[in-house]
Design an enzyme around this catalytic site. Structure first.
Site, PDB file in Angstrom:
ATOM      1  N   THR A  14     -11.460   3.896  14.139  1.00 60.99           N
ATOM      2  CA  THR A  14     -10.498   4.513  15.073  1.00 60.99           C
ATOM      3  C   THR A  14      -9.514   5.399  14.305  1.00 60.99           C
ATOM      4  OG1 THR A  14      -9.040   2.576  14.974  1.00 60.99           O
ATOM      5  CG2 THR A  14     -10.628   2.647  16.778  1.00 60.99           C
ATOM      6  N   LEU A  94     -10.216  -0.136  -4.882  1.00 60.35           N
ATOM      7  CA  LEU A  94     -10.608   1.108  -5.546  1.00 60.35           C
ATOM      8  C   LEU A  94     -10.061   1.149  -6.955  1.00 60.35           C
ATOM      9  CD1 LEU A  94      -9.862   4.226  -3.320  1.00 60.35           C
ATOM     10  CD2 LEU A  94     -12.080   3.296  -3.977  1.00 60.35           C
ATOM     11  N   HIS A 108      -1.272   1.322   6.082  1.00 58.64           N
ATOM     12  CA  HIS A 108      -1.238  -0.139   6.133  1.00 58.64           C
ATOM     13  C   HIS A 108      -0.457  -0.567   7.383  1.00 58.64           C
ATOM     14  CE1 HIS A 108      -1.255  -4.253   4.676  1.00 58.64           C
ATOM     15  NE2 HIS A 108       0.035  -4.321   4.983  1.00 58.64           N
TER      16      HIS A 108
HETATM   17  C1  GAR Z   1      -6.112  -0.059  10.789  1.00 57.51           C
HETATM   18  O1  GAR Z   1      -5.306  -0.716  11.705  1.00 57.51           O
HETATM   19  C2  GAR Z   1      -5.433  -0.077   9.426  1.00 57.51           C
HETATM   20  O2  GAR Z   1      -4.076  -0.184   9.493  1.00 57.51           O
HETATM   21  C3  GAR Z   1      -5.977  -1.310   8.812  1.00 57.51           C
HETATM   22  O3  GAR Z   1      -7.303  -1.400   9.268  1.00 57.51           O
HETATM   23  C4  GAR Z   1      -7.401  -0.822  10.544  1.00 57.51           C
HETATM   24  C5  GAR Z   1      -8.604   0.072  10.565  1.00 57.51           C
HETATM   25  O4  GAR Z   1      -9.078   0.285  11.842  1.00 57.51           O
HETATM   26  N1  GAR Z   1      -5.892  -1.188   7.393  1.00 57.51           N
HETATM   27  C6  GAR Z   1      -5.527  -2.187   6.583  1.00 57.51           C
HETATM   28  O5  GAR Z   1      -5.279  -3.300   6.972  1.00 57.51           O
HETATM   29  C7  GAR Z   1      -5.442  -1.789   5.122  1.00 57.51           C
HETATM   30  N2  GAR Z   1      -4.823  -2.825   4.346  1.00 57.51           N
HETATM   31  P1  GAR Z   1     -10.312   1.258  12.055  1.00 57.51           P
HETATM   32  O6  GAR Z   1     -11.482   0.712  11.251  1.00 57.51           O
HETATM   33  O7  GAR Z   1     -10.623   1.204  13.533  1.00 57.51           O
HETATM   34  O8  GAR Z   1      -9.893   2.629  11.625  1.00 57.51           O
END
Ligand code: GAR
Length: 204
Positions: A14, A94, A108
């Protein structure tokens, strides 16, 4: 010329979709040059292909260790000569090659330095915020260094934690902020307006 981005993800994508939407709306002067997924089935790879963006899976378990995984990953990234690498829900650690220092951005779902670090991703973050009883949470865009969630902060936005929130309702409120600030931060980068001094990011 538009900023070329390599987008790295592990999940639904997303965050990637939001960036594509902003590019198409004309308020993000960038292009997604490639999408690299750390899981074969990451739906984000499918989203990329639907937009005719090259999409490749580089899977950690196919490599003997994290160094070999990162070598393969950066080898793929470099093929597309991106100006910026964007982490969009990327869940592997990474390594940061010297020439990509301050050229990798992550979002984040909390106000760093709270509720971040190893194991703090996705719903784990929102569960921890609720269990702690924090009254505010939010989203943080930061440059990536060698540790989890510890690089210089580019932009933050807060949201209230409300009575009766569940991890899902809080996540929804936080993700709305992510969708606002991530494209804004990338646009500042694209305009060459971010300067990093130590761990302070100055906006010109
Ligand atoms: C997002 O909410 C982002 O903030 C979180 O993963 C989700 C990804 O959603 N990232 C973390 O927690 C990084 N530490 P998506 O796969 O639908 O883009």
């Amino acid at each position: 010329m538009a900023l070329r981005m390599a987008v790295l993800l592990s999940g639904g994508g997303t965050t990637l979709q939001n960036l594509i939407d902003h590019i198409q709306a004309g308020d993000l002067a960038a292009e997604v040059a490639c999408v690299i997924g750390s899981r074969e089935k990451a739906f984000g790879l499918e989203r990329a292909r639907n937009h005719h963006i090259p999409a490749i899976a580089v899977i950690p378990r196919n490599y003997p260790d994290n160094a070999a995984f990162n070598a393969a990953l950066w080898n793929e990234v470099r093929k597309y000569s991106p100006g910026l690498v964007v982490l969009a829900g990327f869940m592997s650690l990474l390594t940061v090659p010297e020439d990509f220092r301050h050229r990798i951005m992550n979002v984040h779902p909390a106000l760093i330095p709270a509720f971040c670090g190893k194991g703090m991703y996705g719903h784990h973050v929102h569960e921890a915020v609720l269990a702690y009883g924090a009254k505010l949470s939010g989203a943080t865009v930061h440059f990536v260094d060698e540790e989890y969630d510890s690089g210089p902060i580019v932009m933050q936005a807060s949201v209230p934690v409300l009575e009766g929130d569940t991890p899902d309702t809080l996540a929804e409120r936080v993700q709305a902020k992510e969708r606002e600030i991530f494209p804004k931060a990338i646009q500042l980068f694209a305009e060459g307006r971010l300067r990093v001094e130590g761990r302070i990011v100055r906006v010109r």
